[in-house]
Design an enzyme around this catalytic site. Structure first.
Site, short mmCIF file in Angstrom:
data_model
loop_
_atom_site.label_atom_id
_atom_site.label_comp_id
_atom_site.label_asym_id
_atom_site.label_seq_id
_atom_site.Cartn_x
_atom_site.Cartn_y
_atom_site.Cartn_z
N HIS A 1 -10.57 88.68 91.93
CA HIS A 1 -11.31 90.28 92.30
C HIS A 1 -12.65 89.92 93.35
O HIS A 1 -13.16 90.73 93.63
CB HIS A 1 -11.75 91.06 91.23
CG HIS A 1 -10.51 91.36 90.38
ND1 HIS A 1 -9.38 91.98 90.76
CD2 HIS A 1 -10.20 91.36 88.92
CE1 HIS A 1 -8.49 92.45 89.79
NE2 HIS A 1 -9.10 91.91 88.63
N ASP B 1 -1.48 87.98 87.64
CA ASP B 1 -2.24 88.53 86.51
C ASP B 1 -1.79 90.19 86.67
O ASP B 1 -1.38 90.39 87.76
CB ASP B 1 -3.93 88.52 87.35
CG ASP B 1 -4.93 88.88 86.31
OD1 ASP B 1 -5.58 88.15 85.72
OD2 ASP B 1 -4.89 90.39 86.21
N HIS C 1 -3.73 92.60 86.98
CA HIS C 1 -4.46 93.34 87.75
C HIS C 1 -4.13 92.61 89.33
O HIS C 1 -3.97 91.38 89.59
CB HIS C 1 -5.96 93.30 87.71
CG HIS C 1 -6.19 93.94 86.13
ND1 HIS C 1 -6.44 92.90 85.29
CD2 HIS C 1 -6.47 95.16 86.07
CE1 HIS C 1 -7.02 93.64 84.16
NE2 HIS C 1 -6.59 95.12 84.72
N ASP D 1 -2.84 88.36 81.12
CA ASP D 1 -3.18 89.77 80.67
C ASP D 1 -2.09 90.44 80.85
O ASP D 1 -1.93 91.92 80.64
CB ASP D 1 -4.51 90.27 81.21
CG ASP D 1 -4.54 89.84 82.78
OD1 ASP D 1 -3.65 89.42 83.48
OD2 ASP D 1 -5.80 90.34 83.23
#
Length: 340
Positions: free
Chosen positions: A158, A193, A195, A282
């Site tokens: 990120h 991931d 996200h 995740d």
């Protein structure tokens, strides 16, 4: 498989986290390291320390202005009367072409996208060694290794060139990819991931020399919200070198594996000769941040599919938060990958 890890990554121990206006315990805890190390060891990894390659490979991705901020902001913040123990922004510019403030509070708002990346006294040291872990892994790939696992923590995908966010400060996967590209290789980043890897996308969005592919929960109602949509394909020289494959919340193993085949087609078509996997765990069905529904066995199938590409592959740890099965999920992925 060689695994790279440095104990100094434990020095980042964030306390602040806000979700939907409520203050909660930060899920990106040092305890993640123990679980991930146990998973790597269960998969038969040989754990080694990273070398220190200095600031050059990091500065190849991140701006000097941002790196100075990360190294100095906690000391400066601590001089503010009544300031919190961690650097947490309380104001953000409405546009990042605005003037650059001199104050610590203003620079925190400029360089931190959200409140989930608090900076404490140990954050820079941990982030620096997390990046060196990825760089060392990249050098193993350059040296002819088939694979390596970089246990990077804090995570990185990120983080933009001059912006922290979502638990991330330095973009480890991007740093590794640029290291490999600079030595004549043609890297692709496959981000699995839960996200979207918005920082990675932003870094390479106008470049065509690194392919970025992300499979993630649909951001229309999921972090990072503003990036990760299928229409985002890159710009300029990067047009067509960015692929987003958003999935419906709750997607399970079989549909995920079908989506991987689309990712693989682009990776092959790019002429990729080295692969970086931004390895988030995740997507697990019981992960605290709940987005997808991958099982422990599903991670083994995903690992085997990626291993089946036959590419030299650097696995860079991203998300995956504290659930009893975190180490098992990593071991399942690594064993699946190694079986191919």
């Amino acid at each position: 498989m060689k695994a790279i890890f440095d104990q100094r990554q434990e020095q980042h121990d964030p306390k602040h986290f806000m979700a939907n206006g409520a203050l909660l315990a930060n899920p990106e805890q040092p305890a993640r390291i123990s679980a991930l190390l146990s998973g790597a060891q269960a998969a038969g990894c040989d754990i080694a320390a990273p070398a220190d390659h200095g600031m050059g490979p990091i500065a190849a991705i991140h701006s000097p202005e941002y790196l100075v901020f990360l190294q100095t902001i906690h000391t400066r913040w601590s001089r503010i009367a009544g300031a919190s123990e961690e650097v947490i922004p309380n104001i953000h510019p409405d546009r990042r072409t605005a003037s650059y403030p001199r104050s610590a509070a203003g620079q925190a708002g400029f360089h931190q996208a959200d409140t989930s990346c608090p900076i404490s006294a140990g954050t820079w040291e941990a982030a620096y060694w997390s990046a060196q872990t990825a760089i060392t892994g990249a050098d193993l790939m350059r040296g002819g290794a088939r694979s390596a696992y970089a246990l990077c923590r804090p995570p990185g995908h990120h983080a933009f060139a001059d912006l922290a966010g979502g638990f991330c400060f330095l973009n480890n996967s991007a740093i590794a990819a640029e290291r490999l590209r600079a030595h004549g290789l043609r890297p692709a980043i496959l981000d699995i991931d839960v996200h979207h890897g918005n920082g990675t996308q932003g870094i390479f969005y106008e470049r065509g020399d690194v392919l970025t592919v992300s499979i993630h929960a649909d951001p229309v109602r999921f972090y990072p919200f503003f990036w990760g949509h299928a229409s985002e394909r890159g710009e300029g020289a990067g047009r067509g070198a960015n692929l987003n494959l958003p999935l419906v919340r709750g997607t399970g193993d079989d549909a995920y594996l079908e989506t991987l085949e689309t990712a693989f087609a682009h990776i092959r078509a790019f002429g990729t000769d080295v692969l970086i996997v931004a390895l988030g765990l995740d997507a697990y069905e019981n992960d605290p941040l709940k987005g997808l529904a991958i099982t422990t066995g599903g991670f083994g199938r995903i690992g085997a599919a990626i291993g089946g590409l036959g590419l030299p592959t650097l696995l860079v740890q991203e998300g995956g938060y504290l659930a009893p099965e975190l180490g098992d999920n990593l071991a399942s992925f690594l064993k699946g990958f190694e079986a191919e």
